[in-house]
Design a protein around this motif. Structure first.
Motif, PDB file in Angstrom:
ATOM      1  N   ILE A 299     -17.797  -2.636 -12.020  1.00 57.72           N
ATOM      2  CA  ILE A 299     -17.270  -3.582 -12.997  1.00 57.72           C
ATOM      3  C   ILE A 299     -15.750  -3.562 -13.101  1.00 57.72           C
ATOM      4  N   LEU A 300     -15.109  -2.488 -12.598  1.00 62.32           N
ATOM      5  CA  LEU A 300     -13.669  -2.366 -12.788  1.00 62.32           C
ATOM      6  C   LEU A 300     -13.014  -1.723 -11.570  1.00 62.32           C
ATOM      7  N   PHE A 301     -11.933  -2.335 -11.115  1.00 63.80           N
ATOM      8  CA  PHE A 301     -11.132  -1.833 -10.002  1.00 63.80           C
ATOM      9  C   PHE A 301      -9.812  -1.330 -10.578  1.00 63.80           C
ATOM     10  N   TYR A 302      -9.487  -0.089 -10.250  1.00 57.84           N
ATOM     11  CA  TYR A 302      -8.259   0.549 -10.738  1.00 57.84           C
ATOM     12  C   TYR A 302      -7.428   0.970  -9.538  1.00 57.84           C
ATOM     13  N   PHE A 303      -6.126   0.750  -9.620  1.00 62.15           N
ATOM     14  CA  PHE A 303      -5.232   1.368  -8.651  1.00 62.15           C
ATOM     15  C   PHE A 303      -3.914   1.684  -9.328  1.00 62.15           C
ATOM     16  N   LYS A 304      -3.320   2.765  -8.855  1.00 61.19           N
ATOM     17  CA  LYS A 304      -2.068   3.246  -9.425  1.00 61.19           C
ATOM     18  C   LYS A 304      -0.987   3.173  -8.362  1.00 61.19           C
ATOM     19  N   GLU A 305       0.097   2.538  -8.742  1.00 62.69           N
ATOM     20  CA  GLU A 305       1.283   2.541  -7.899  1.00 62.69           C
ATOM     21  C   GLU A 305       2.204   3.637  -8.408  1.00 62.69           C
ATOM     22  N   VAL A 306       3.296   3.831  -7.738  1.00 60.95           N
ATOM     23  CA  VAL A 306       4.255   4.858  -8.122  1.00 60.95           C
ATOM     24  C   VAL A 306       4.698   4.681  -9.579  1.00 60.95           C
ATOM     25  N   ASN A 307       4.967   3.443  -9.995  1.00 59.81           N
ATOM     26  CA  ASN A 307       5.503   3.205 -11.336  1.00 59.81           C
ATOM     27  C   ASN A 307       4.588   2.439 -12.278  1.00 59.81           C
ATOM     28  N   SER A 308       3.371   2.116 -11.874  1.00 58.02           N
ATOM     29  CA  SER A 308       2.502   1.341 -12.765  1.00 58.02           C
ATOM     30  C   SER A 308       1.031   1.542 -12.426  1.00 58.02           C
ATOM     31  N   ILE A 309       0.195   1.194 -13.404  1.00 58.93           N
ATOM     32  CA  ILE A 309      -1.251   1.297 -13.275  1.00 58.93           C
ATOM     33  C   ILE A 309      -1.826  -0.111 -13.426  1.00 58.93           C
ATOM     34  N   HIS A 310      -2.859  -0.421 -12.647  1.00 58.95           N
ATOM     35  CA  HIS A 310      -3.472  -1.750 -12.692  1.00 58.95           C
ATOM     36  C   HIS A 310      -4.986  -1.617 -12.804  1.00 58.95           C
ATOM     37  N   PHE A 311      -5.575  -2.439 -13.668  1.00 55.89           N
ATOM     38  CA  PHE A 311      -7.023  -2.544 -13.818  1.00 55.89           C
ATOM     39  C   PHE A 311      -7.403  -4.007 -13.614  1.00 55.89           C
ATOM     40  N   LEU A 312      -8.407  -4.240 -12.795  1.00 54.55           N
ATOM     41  CA  LEU A 312      -8.909  -5.593 -12.572  1.00 54.55           C
ATOM     42  C   LEU A 312     -10.421  -5.584 -12.717  1.00 54.55           C
ATOM     43  N   PRO A 313     -10.982  -6.559 -13.430  1.00 57.00           N
ATOM     44  CA  PRO A 313     -12.448  -6.653 -13.452  1.00 57.00           C
ATOM     45  C   PRO A 313     -12.928  -7.033 -12.060  1.00 57.00           C
ATOM     46  N   ILE A 314     -14.123  -6.625 -11.722  1.00 60.08           N
ATOM     47  CA  ILE A 314     -14.676  -6.937 -10.399  1.00 60.08           C
ATOM     48  C   ILE A 314     -15.190  -8.380 -10.441  1.00 60.08           C
TER      49      ILE A 314
ATOM     50  N   TYR B 219       0.831  -1.214   0.000  1.00 56.22           N
ATOM     51  CA  TYR B 219       0.000   0.000   0.000  1.00 56.22           C
ATOM     52  C   TYR B 219       0.860   1.257   0.000  1.00 56.22           C
ATOM     53  N   SER B 220       2.052   1.184   0.563  1.00 54.00           N
ATOM     54  CA  SER B 220       2.931   2.353   0.635  1.00 54.00           C
ATOM     55  C   SER B 220       3.324   2.864  -0.756  1.00 54.00           C
ATOM     56  N   GLU B 221       3.182   2.019  -1.784  1.00 53.20           N
ATOM     57  CA  GLU B 221       3.528   2.423  -3.147  1.00 53.20           C
ATOM     58  C   GLU B 221       2.317   2.855  -3.964  1.00 53.20           C
ATOM     59  N   TRP B 222       1.131   2.830  -3.373  1.00 54.02           N
ATOM     60  CA  TRP B 222      -0.090   3.202  -4.094  1.00 54.02           C
ATOM     61  C   TRP B 222      -0.234   4.725  -4.123  1.00 54.02           C
ATOM     62  N   SER B 223      -0.587   5.250  -5.280  1.00 51.12           N
ATOM     63  CA  SER B 223      -0.900   6.678  -5.408  1.00 51.12           C
ATOM     64  C   SER B 223      -2.387   6.918  -5.188  1.00 51.12           C
ATOM     65  N   ASN B 224      -3.220   6.093  -5.839  1.00 51.41           N
ATOM     66  CA  ASN B 224      -4.666   6.210  -5.669  1.00 51.41           C
ATOM     67  C   ASN B 224      -5.365   4.945  -6.150  1.00 51.41           C
ATOM     68  N   TRP B 225      -6.659   4.877  -5.869  1.00 50.56           N
ATOM     69  CA  TRP B 225      -7.488   3.754  -6.297  1.00 50.56           C
ATOM     70  C   TRP B 225      -8.903   4.233  -6.574  1.00 50.56           C
ATOM     71  N   GLU B 226      -9.641   3.446  -7.347  1.00 49.14           N
ATOM     72  CA  GLU B 226     -11.029   3.783  -7.669  1.00 49.14           C
ATOM     73  C   GLU B 226     -11.754   2.515  -8.104  1.00 49.14           C
ATOM     74  N   ILE B 227     -13.036   2.434  -7.784  1.00 50.43           N
ATOM     75  CA  ILE B 227     -13.906   1.381  -8.310  1.00 50.43           C
ATOM     76  C   ILE B 227     -14.859   2.066  -9.272  1.00 50.43           C
ATOM     77  N   PHE B 228     -14.831   1.638 -10.537  1.00 48.34           N
ATOM     78  CA  PHE B 228     -15.610   2.315 -11.562  1.00 48.34           C
ATOM     79  C   PHE B 228     -17.004   1.743 -11.733  1.00 48.34           C
ATOM     80  N   TRP B 229     -17.894   2.646 -12.034  1.00 49.92           N
ATOM     81  CA  TRP B 229     -19.300   2.494 -12.324  1.00 49.92           C
ATOM     82  C   TRP B 229     -20.050   1.978 -11.112  1.00 49.92           C
ATOM     83  N   GLN B 230     -20.330   2.895 -10.209  1.00 49.24           N
ATOM     84  CA  GLN B 230     -20.922   2.572  -8.917  1.00 49.24           C
ATOM     85  C   GLN B 230     -22.268   1.859  -8.956  1.00 49.24           C
ATOM     86  N   PRO B 231     -23.161   2.125  -9.893  1.00 49.54           N
ATOM     87  CA  PRO B 231     -24.419   1.361  -9.825  1.00 49.54           C
ATOM     88  C   PRO B 231     -24.173  -0.154  -9.878  1.00 49.54           C
ATOM     89  N   VAL B 232     -23.254  -0.564 -10.727  1.00 42.75           N
ATOM     90  CA  VAL B 232     -22.861  -1.970 -10.836  1.00 42.75           C
ATOM     91  C   VAL B 232     -21.350  -1.970 -11.031  1.00 42.75           C
TER      92      VAL B 232
END
Length: 130
Positions: free
Chosen positions: A94-109, A79-92
């Motif tokens: 579908i996608l989890f995003y988090f950004k580390e210092v050197n990379s971006i990650h997207f995961l389906p929910i 977690y110390s390397e995370w810049s931010n995170w977000e869960i997209f499309w709140q009604p349902v």
């Protein structure tokens, strides 16, 4: 007198959620009637996500997010390397995003979305993207 540990001191493994794979497979059937290749691609992707849902696990520990394939840790995200995170499309969700210092990650929910949000807010609340 003992006190219970803070939520951030506990580990939690998220339960699988097959909603997205099932919806994709269900959408693939009528799509295949209209356009066989589009339906096949969507159906194969739905099956792929169903398999991933069965074998990939997320574990929130006090200091890291661990990704497991079966019982083996395949990635660790401190977690110390995370810049931010977000869960997209709140009604349902579908996608989890988090950004580390050197990379971006997207995961389906493909996990319990409510527990995912609870763990994220507990372990890295100051990194939630507004």
């Amino acid at each position: 007198m003992t006190t219970s540990p803070e939520p951030t001191q506990l580990s939690a493994t998220l339960a699988p959620n097959y909603t997205i794979p099932i919806v994709l497979i269900a959408i693939a059937i009528p799509l295949a009637a209209i356009q066989i290749w589009v339906g096949a691609i969507v159906g194969i992707f739905g099956i792929f996500l169903a398999i991933q849902t069965a074998i990939i696990k997320l574990e929130f520990t006090p200091t890291t997010l661990n990704v497991y394939r079966g019982s083996k840790v395949i990635r660790t995200f401190p977690y110390s390397e995370w810049s931010n995170w977000e869960i997209f499309w709140q009604p349902v969700p579908i996608l989890f995003y988090f950004k580390e210092v050197n990379s971006i990650h997207f995961l389906p929910i493909i996990f319990d979305a409510q527990m995912l949000r609870t763990c994220l807010e507990s372990h890295c609340p100051d990194r939630h993207q507004s």
